[in-house]
Design a protein around this motif. Sequence first.
Motif, PDB file in Angstrom:
ATOM      1  N   THR A  26      -8.979   7.110 -11.019  1.00 58.90           N
ATOM      2  CA  THR A  26      -7.650   7.535 -11.441  1.00 58.90           C
ATOM      3  C   THR A  26      -6.634   7.300 -10.327  1.00 58.90           C
ATOM      4  OG1 THR A  26      -8.144   9.777 -10.704  1.00 58.90           O
ATOM      5  CG2 THR A  26      -8.588   9.259 -13.024  1.00 58.90           C
ATOM      6  N   PRO A  27      -5.341   7.233 -10.682  1.00 58.60           N
ATOM      7  CA  PRO A  27      -4.303   6.952  -9.681  1.00 58.60           C
ATOM      8  C   PRO A  27      -4.303   7.922  -8.495  1.00 58.60           C
ATOM      9  CG  PRO A  27      -3.390   6.719 -11.874  1.00 58.60           C
ATOM     10  CD  PRO A  27      -4.775   7.287 -12.040  1.00 58.60           C
ATOM     11  N   ASP A  28      -4.672   9.182  -8.717  1.00 53.16           N
ATOM     12  CA  ASP A  28      -4.676  10.154  -7.620  1.00 53.16           C
ATOM     13  C   ASP A  28      -5.782   9.880  -6.601  1.00 53.16           C
ATOM     14  OD1 ASP A  28      -6.427  11.001  -9.772  1.00 53.16           O
ATOM     15  OD2 ASP A  28      -6.701  12.877  -8.667  1.00 53.16           O
ATOM     16  N   GLN A  29      -6.687   8.966  -6.901  1.00 54.83           N
ATOM     17  CA  GLN A  29      -7.750   8.591  -5.971  1.00 54.83           C
ATOM     18  C   GLN A  29      -7.380   7.363  -5.137  1.00 54.83           C
ATOM     19  OE1 GLN A  29     -10.718   8.411  -9.196  1.00 54.83           O
ATOM     20  NE2 GLN A  29     -11.865   9.962  -8.061  1.00 54.83           N
ATOM     21  N   LEU A  30      -6.136   6.881  -5.293  1.00 54.33           N
ATOM     22  CA  LEU A  30      -5.672   5.692  -4.594  1.00 54.33           C
ATOM     23  C   LEU A  30      -4.632   6.035  -3.536  1.00 54.33           C
ATOM     24  CD1 LEU A  30      -5.069   3.292  -7.627  1.00 54.33           C
ATOM     25  CD2 LEU A  30      -7.150   3.533  -6.248  1.00 54.33           C
ATOM     26  N   THR A  31      -4.571   5.184  -2.517  1.00 51.94           N
ATOM     27  CA  THR A  31      -3.491   5.248  -1.527  1.00 51.94           C
ATOM     28  C   THR A  31      -2.921   3.844  -1.373  1.00 51.94           C
ATOM     29  OG1 THR A  31      -5.008   4.834   0.313  1.00 51.94           O
ATOM     30  CG2 THR A  31      -4.543   7.143  -0.222  1.00 51.94           C
ATOM     31  N   ASP A  32      -1.664   3.775  -1.008  1.00 51.44           N
ATOM     32  CA  ASP A  32      -1.018   2.501  -0.672  1.00 51.44           C
ATOM     33  C   ASP A  32      -1.158   1.424  -1.737  1.00 51.44           C
ATOM     34  OD1 ASP A  32      -0.226   3.545   1.826  1.00 51.44           O
ATOM     35  OD2 ASP A  32      -2.203   3.094   2.652  1.00 51.44           O
ATOM     36  N   LEU A  33      -1.049   1.800  -2.999  1.00 54.02           N
ATOM     37  CA  LEU A  33      -1.073   0.801  -4.069  1.00 54.02           C
ATOM     38  C   LEU A  33       0.124  -0.124  -3.898  1.00 54.02           C
ATOM     39  CD1 LEU A  33      -2.211  -0.273  -6.778  1.00 54.02           C
ATOM     40  CD2 LEU A  33      -0.693   1.378  -7.908  1.00 54.02           C
ATOM     41  N   ALA A  34      -0.133  -1.443  -3.875  1.00 57.05           N
ATOM     42  CA  ALA A  34       0.960  -2.397  -3.672  1.00 57.05           C
ATOM     43  C   ALA A  34       0.678  -3.703  -4.402  1.00 57.05           C
ATOM     44  CB  ALA A  34       1.150  -2.688  -2.187  1.00 57.05           C
ATOM     45  N   LEU A  35       1.729  -4.258  -4.989  1.00 57.87           N
ATOM     46  CA  LEU A  35       1.661  -5.609  -5.547  1.00 57.87           C
ATOM     47  C   LEU A  35       1.755  -6.576  -4.382  1.00 57.87           C
ATOM     48  CD1 LEU A  35       1.664  -7.590  -7.932  1.00 57.87           C
ATOM     49  CD2 LEU A  35       4.154  -7.302  -8.042  1.00 57.87           C
TER      50      LEU A  35
END
Length: 158
Positions: free
Chosen positions: A63-72
Amino acid sequence: MHAARHLTSLYLVRDGHVLLLYRRGSRAIADSWVGIGGRLEPGELTDPTAAALRELQEELGVTPDQLTDLALRYVAVRDTGAEIRTTYYFTAGLDATATVPAECAEGDLAWFGLEEDPRLEMPVTARIAFTHWLSVGRHDRTLRFITVGADGRETGPA
């Protein structure tokens, strides 16, 4: 006239490793190594980030809350001769507590060291984006563009 296909691919990073999927049975590509992702739904065409997050949850349960620094990081456009494929390549850190299965409905999952050059069988734009990201792109936050013409000529990352 060409058909259009819009795709996402997400490279998850944790503890000096990147997670890749050996995708089997795709109608769009031969069996090969790719990031986690898939096709954008019609309502997602203006939001590839939402598509990447949906695919991640569908394929891995992350899930999104398990991610950091999401970037295209890369946008690739490829003319296959029959269709124009646009792929949005993302990277994100994965929380240490997130559980990742060894396989999913799309194929097998494996972690590769960021300092390795695994030389894996990958679709052309995935190979270009992943190779560049390993050597250069992961050290900055620049969005880069890749094109591959129907004649196979590559440009980018630029």
